[in-house]
Design a protein around this motif. Sequence first.
Motif, PDB file in Angstrom:
ATOM      1  N   LEU A 100      -3.797 -46.213  17.767  1.00  0.00           N
ATOM      2  CA  LEU A 100      -4.350 -44.922  17.341  1.00  0.00           C
ATOM      3  C   LEU A 100      -5.352 -45.097  16.205  1.00  0.00           C
ATOM      4  O   LEU A 100      -6.335 -44.363  16.111  1.00  0.00           O
ATOM      5  CB  LEU A 100      -3.220 -43.990  16.909  1.00  0.00           C
ATOM      6  N   TRP A 101      -5.112 -46.088  15.340  1.00  0.00           N
ATOM      7  CA  TRP A 101      -6.040 -46.334  14.231  1.00  0.00           C
ATOM      8  C   TRP A 101      -7.403 -46.788  14.752  1.00  0.00           C
ATOM      9  O   TRP A 101      -8.438 -46.345  14.261  1.00  0.00           O
ATOM     10  CB  TRP A 101      -5.467 -47.396  13.305  1.00  0.00           C
ATOM     11  N   ILE A 102      -7.394 -47.642  15.767  1.00  0.00           N
ATOM     12  CA  ILE A 102      -8.660 -48.144  16.324  1.00  0.00           C
ATOM     13  C   ILE A 102      -9.492 -46.997  16.892  1.00  0.00           C
ATOM     14  O   ILE A 102     -10.699 -46.899  16.650  1.00  0.00           O
ATOM     15  CB  ILE A 102      -8.398 -49.200  17.416  1.00  0.00           C
ATOM     16  N   THR A 103      -8.838 -46.114  17.662  1.00  0.00           N
ATOM     17  CA  THR A 103      -9.592 -45.028  18.308  1.00  0.00           C
ATOM     18  C   THR A 103     -10.065 -43.971  17.319  1.00  0.00           C
ATOM     19  O   THR A 103     -11.021 -43.243  17.599  1.00  0.00           O
ATOM     20  CB  THR A 103      -8.732 -44.340  19.396  1.00  0.00           C
ATOM     21  N   ASN A 104      -9.417 -43.875  16.153  1.00  0.00           N
ATOM     22  CA  ASN A 104      -9.803 -42.849  15.180  1.00  0.00           C
ATOM     23  C   ASN A 104     -10.658 -43.393  14.038  1.00  0.00           C
ATOM     24  O   ASN A 104     -11.434 -42.647  13.440  1.00  0.00           O
ATOM     25  CB  ASN A 104      -8.550 -42.179  14.591  1.00  0.00           C
ATOM     26  N   ALA A 105     -10.537 -44.676  13.749  1.00  0.00           N
ATOM     27  CA  ALA A 105     -11.266 -45.253  12.618  1.00  0.00           C
ATOM     28  C   ALA A 105     -12.706 -45.588  12.964  1.00  0.00           C
ATOM     29  O   ALA A 105     -13.562 -45.630  12.085  1.00  0.00           O
ATOM     30  CB  ALA A 105     -10.545 -46.497  12.101  1.00  0.00           C
ATOM     31  N   PHE A 106     -12.954 -45.842  14.235  1.00  0.00           N
ATOM     32  CA  PHE A 106     -14.295 -46.231  14.656  1.00  0.00           C
ATOM     33  C   PHE A 106     -14.829 -45.243  15.696  1.00  0.00           C
ATOM     34  O   PHE A 106     -14.080 -44.831  16.581  1.00  0.00           O
ATOM     35  CB  PHE A 106     -14.287 -47.636  15.260  1.00  0.00           C
ATOM     36  N   PRO A 107     -16.112 -44.867  15.624  1.00  0.00           N
ATOM     37  CA  PRO A 107     -16.684 -43.946  16.614  1.00  0.00           C
ATOM     38  C   PRO A 107     -16.568 -44.471  18.045  1.00  0.00           C
ATOM     39  O   PRO A 107     -16.378 -43.706  18.982  1.00  0.00           O
ATOM     40  CB  PRO A 107     -18.162 -43.844  16.187  1.00  0.00           C
ATOM     41  N   GLU A 108     -16.671 -45.800  18.196  1.00  0.00           N
ATOM     42  CA  GLU A 108     -16.590 -46.393  19.536  1.00  0.00           C
ATOM     43  C   GLU A 108     -15.199 -46.946  19.826  1.00  0.00           C
ATOM     44  O   GLU A 108     -15.009 -47.715  20.763  1.00  0.00           O
ATOM     45  CB  GLU A 108     -17.609 -47.531  19.678  1.00  0.00           C
ATOM     46  N   GLY A 109     -14.203 -46.558  18.998  1.00  0.00           N
ATOM     47  CA  GLY A 109     -12.872 -47.136  19.115  1.00  0.00           C
ATOM     48  C   GLY A 109     -12.243 -46.972  20.482  1.00  0.00           C
ATOM     49  O   GLY A 109     -11.615 -47.884  21.017  1.00  0.00           O
ATOM     50  N   LYS A 110     -12.426 -45.789  21.087  1.00  0.00           N
ATOM     51  CA  LYS A 110     -11.796 -45.541  22.384  1.00  0.00           C
ATOM     52  C   LYS A 110     -12.360 -46.458  23.464  1.00  0.00           C
ATOM     53  O   LYS A 110     -11.663 -46.813  24.422  1.00  0.00           O
ATOM     54  CB  LYS A 110     -11.949 -44.080  22.798  1.00  0.00           C
ATOM     55  N   TYR A 111     -13.609 -46.871  23.313  1.00  0.00           N
ATOM     56  CA  TYR A 111     -14.209 -47.765  24.304  1.00  0.00           C
ATOM     57  C   TYR A 111     -13.643 -49.179  24.169  1.00  0.00           C
ATOM     58  O   TYR A 111     -13.410 -49.858  25.169  1.00  0.00           O
ATOM     59  CB  TYR A 111     -15.728 -47.781  24.159  1.00  0.00           C
ATOM     60  N   TYR A 112     -13.412 -49.598  22.925  1.00  0.00           N
ATOM     61  CA  TYR A 112     -12.797 -50.909  22.718  1.00  0.00           C
ATOM     62  C   TYR A 112     -11.374 -50.939  23.284  1.00  0.00           C
ATOM     63  O   TYR A 112     -10.947 -51.923  23.896  1.00  0.00           O
ATOM     64  CB  TYR A 112     -12.769 -51.257  21.233  1.00  0.00           C
ATOM     65  N   VAL A 113     -10.628 -49.861  23.061  1.00  0.00           N
ATOM     66  CA  VAL A 113      -9.265 -49.772  23.588  1.00  0.00           C
ATOM     67  C   VAL A 113      -9.280 -49.774  25.118  1.00  0.00           C
ATOM     68  O   VAL A 113      -8.439 -50.404  25.764  1.00  0.00           O
ATOM     69  CB  VAL A 113      -8.551 -48.515  23.050  1.00  0.00           C
ATOM     70  N   THR A 114     -10.266 -49.071  25.710  1.00  0.00           N
ATOM     71  CA  THR A 114     -10.385 -49.039  27.169  1.00  0.00           C
ATOM     72  C   THR A 114     -10.664 -50.431  27.727  1.00  0.00           C
ATOM     73  O   THR A 114     -10.100 -50.833  28.753  1.00  0.00           O
ATOM     74  CB  THR A 114     -11.503 -48.067  27.594  1.00  0.00           C
ATOM     75  N   ILE A 115     -11.522 -51.195  27.052  1.00  0.00           N
ATOM     76  CA  ILE A 115     -11.813 -52.571  27.481  1.00  0.00           C
ATOM     77  C   ILE A 115     -10.564 -53.440  27.362  1.00  0.00           C
ATOM     78  O   ILE A 115     -10.229 -54.191  28.289  1.00  0.00           O
ATOM     79  CB  ILE A 115     -12.961 -53.171  26.637  1.00  0.00           C
ATOM     80  N   LEU A 116      -9.858 -53.323  26.235  1.00  0.00           N
ATOM     81  CA  LEU A 116      -8.625 -54.089  26.054  1.00  0.00           C
ATOM     82  C   LEU A 116      -7.588 -53.722  27.100  1.00  0.00           C
ATOM     83  O   LEU A 116      -6.856 -54.580  27.602  1.00  0.00           O
ATOM     84  CB  LEU A 116      -8.060 -53.839  24.648  1.00  0.00           C
ATOM     85  N   LEU A 117      -7.513 -52.433  27.444  1.00  0.00           N
ATOM     86  CA  LEU A 117      -6.587 -51.980  28.481  1.00  0.00           C
ATOM     87  C   LEU A 117      -6.898 -52.654  29.810  1.00  0.00           C
ATOM     88  O   LEU A 117      -5.992 -53.104  30.528  1.00  0.00           O
ATOM     89  CB  LEU A 117      -6.668 -50.460  28.627  1.00  0.00           C
ATOM     90  N   GLY A 118      -8.190 -52.740  30.156  1.00  0.00           N
ATOM     91  CA  GLY A 118      -8.583 -53.416  31.389  1.00  0.00           C
ATOM     92  C   GLY A 118      -8.196 -54.881  31.374  1.00  0.00           C
ATOM     93  O   GLY A 118      -7.719 -55.426  32.381  1.00  0.00           O
ATOM     94  N   VAL A 119      -8.377 -55.546  30.230  1.00  0.00           N
ATOM     95  CA  VAL A 119      -8.019 -56.967  30.110  1.00  0.00           C
ATOM     96  C   VAL A 119      -6.507 -57.155  30.251  1.00  0.00           C
ATOM     97  O   VAL A 119      -6.035 -58.056  30.960  1.00  0.00           O
ATOM     98  CB  VAL A 119      -8.502 -57.528  28.747  1.00  0.00           C
ATOM     99  N   ILE A 120      -5.733 -56.292  29.568  1.00  0.00           N
ATOM    100  CA  ILE A 120      -4.272 -56.365  29.660  1.00  0.00           C
ATOM    101  C   ILE A 120      -3.813 -56.124  31.093  1.00  0.00           C
ATOM    102  O   ILE A 120      -2.911 -56.809  31.603  1.00  0.00           O
ATOM    103  CB  ILE A 120      -3.611 -55.343  28.705  1.00  0.00           C
TER     104      ILE A 120
END
Length: 297
Positions: A100-120
């Motif tokens: 939750l910190w990643i998606t809220n602390a950075f404007p592009e945070g949700k995109y990074y989480v989405t990429i990590l989700l795809g990798v996982i």
Amino acid sequence: MVADVVWWFWPLCLFVFTLIIGIIAPVSGVGGGVLFVPLTTAFFPFHVDFIRGAGLIMALTSALSSAPQLTKQGLANIRIMAPVVVVSIITSILGGVIGLWITNAFPEGKYYVTILLGVILFVIFVVMLTSKRVEFPEVKKVDRISEMLDIRGAWYEPSLDKVVEYRTTNMATALPAFAAVGFIAGMFGLGAGWANVPVLNLVMGAPIKVATSTSMMIITINDAAAAWVYLARGAVLPLIVIPSVIGITIGARIGAKIAVRARPKVVRYVVLAVMLLAAVLDIYKGLAGLGYVPKYF
């Protein structure tokens, strides 16, 4: 456009979507939660935080509905669960907070989480494709930690018409593995059965029925802890959670009946192909949001 549709359109789509996931999950042996989060992220216009929160609630609902009966039958082993969740409950909360910190602390945070989700998801795909299940593993030597904790169990197995006794081993190896799984479950809102079962079965030597049942108990603790993080941050949206839980619950009942006649192996490979597609789409969606690739949808 997304804004032009009536308010009930997306909940209705979610209900149908999760109904289908619920039907194929028992037939294929793939947990509904591990399909819900990446596929919903790829195909629905919801923020990834709400999807992850709903994924945890769905996995928790499924586990809570089955864990009491499995414990009563002697299949879910509390002696195995207790030391494992001491570690994984901390990492699952930590995963939820960091996600939750990643998606809220950075404007592009949700995109990074989405990429990590795809990798996982791609890692999960490889694990599920290559891992094997051993019905009654042979534990030749019990490790010191398992012996100190006296981790053992027994249950009546109807297919053998006898009481099966077992012991486990390799607790020192299993604990870091469960810590990692708890972190992933909390961060991405995924059910952890895809990893719990192989660790319990192949690493610790628990019979497959004990592994799957104990995994459900572990999920009730880990996902409940992580879900509170999402609830506290307002990331559990009833408009997403309610139709999803209802859909997957009804679908799972239908799927359980179909599983008797279906060919699970064929369905399993189809589902794995869908998982691979979802992994690719999530990575693409994240990269497109960051502007690294053209955005086509």
